[in-house]
Write an enzyme that holds these catalytic residues in place. Structure first.
Site, PDB file in Angstrom:
ATOM      1  CB  ILE A   8     -15.528  16.653  31.880  1.00  0.00           C
ATOM      2  CG1 ILE A   8     -16.007  15.322  31.286  1.00  0.00           C
ATOM      3  CG2 ILE A   8     -16.494  17.773  31.573  1.00  0.00           C
ATOM      4  CD1 ILE A   8     -17.330  14.837  31.879  1.00  0.00           C
ATOM      5  CB  SER A   9     -12.404  15.142  27.270  1.00  0.00           C
ATOM      6  OG  SER A   9     -11.123  15.149  27.852  1.00  0.00           O
ATOM      7  CB  ALA A  10     -15.314  17.553  23.598  1.00  0.00           C
ATOM      8  NE  ARG A  26     -20.242  16.331  28.191  1.00  0.00           N
ATOM      9  CZ  ARG A  26     -18.927  16.418  28.143  1.00  0.00           C
ATOM     10  NH1 ARG A  26     -18.212  15.321  28.276  1.00  0.00           N
ATOM     11  NH2 ARG A  26     -18.322  17.582  27.972  1.00  0.00           N
TER      12      ARG A  26
END
Length: 285
Positions: free
Chosen positions: A49-51, A25
């Site tokens: 960017i999503s969790a 990530r």
């Protein structure tokens, strides 16, 4: 981070475990202390960017559809993270992003460790507005991806004659599920998307396109996904003839809406600093 996702039961499929372990990530988040925290992170140009737990659940929802020989469309591919994860799971992936700077940024991110996916054309990132794909023909082969505008063209067809996608991931919120998304999805395919307007409650949702004789418009059902998601609401939407799509609303999320590039650029202009980026609780366990 990966161990935490597995320990908390958010990742269970072997293909998803391999994907989140193989895709770092941190490669997709520029200069942030929050790279490995379970929070969304701004990546510029009005995008985020999503969790990790949201990505994990989206990948689990697509696990049976993202496999070797399948075709996945990633709408609003942004940083490129989930496009790479889906390709690592075995699928041929097309990411569509309407901000050219994000396309370039995501390609730089991908080339850090996953250049081979681009070189083999298993993963392709293109600039475009997903909302107009219902009037375009996407041609995919081992050399390139082309998007050619056509009149009254709603069917997506590859050079091999395969129509539609086995799965669709939408990385931006939609306040209703548009017909063009159904047109892009194969019979038996699954779309995963956040459903709801900006500023109101949004839900991570999914829809399976299937032929059914069900006549009820809405009903409540137990999902039984093995993800601890509990109860969800299923809405059956008729597209045409006997093809209906069951929409499952799962749990609350917050996403940037699926909109036009001008609005998104204006949003980015007004959000210059990540308010959480001074946190010192970075945890990469």
């Amino acid at each position: 981070m990966v161990r935490r996702l597995i320990r908390n039961g958010l990742v269970s499929s072997e293909s998803v475990k391999q994907a989140v372990s193989a895709v770092d990530r941190g490669d997709f988040i520029p200069n942030s202390k929050r790279r490995y925290l379970d929070r969304a992170v701004l990546v510029g140009h009005g995008s985020q960017i999503s969790a990790p737990h949201i990505h994990a659940r989206a990948l689990e929802l697509l696990a049976k559809h993202a496999k070797k020989g399948s075709r996945i469309l990633d709408i609003g591919s942004g940083s490129g993270y989930i496009s790479v994860a889906l390709a690592t799971m075995g699928a041929d992936v097309i990411g569509v992003e309407h901000i050219p700077e994000l396309v370039s940024q995501s390609l730089r991110n991908i080339r850090k460790r996953h250049r081979h996916l681009l070189e083999s054309k298993q993963l392709q990132i293109i600039a475009g507005d997903a909302r107009t794909l219902s009037s375009a023909r996407i041609t995919v082969n081992n050399a390139n991806v082309t998007v050619t505008e056509t009149e009254n063209e709603t069917e997506k067809e590859s050079e091999t004659g395969t129509t539609g996608f086995d799965g669709i991931h939408c990385g931006a919120a939609i306040d209703e599920v548009p017909d063009w998304m159904w047109a892009l999805l194969k019979e038996g395919g699954r779309a995963v998307f956040p459903l709801g307007k900006e500023g109101e409650t949004q839900y991570l949702s999914y829809a399976d396109k299937r032929t059914t004789t069900c006549t009820s418009s809405t009903r409540t059902c137990r999902l039984g996904l093995g993800l601890g998601l509990g109860l969800g609401e299923e809405e059956v939407k008729e597209v045409k003839d006997d093809v209906k799509v069951a929409i499952h609303r799962l749990f609350p999320v917050v996403y940037v809406p699926l909109t036009d590039p001008t609005w998104q650029r204006e949003r980015w202009r007004n959000i210059e600093v990540d308010p959480y980026d001074d946190d010192d609780d970075d945890d990469d366990d």
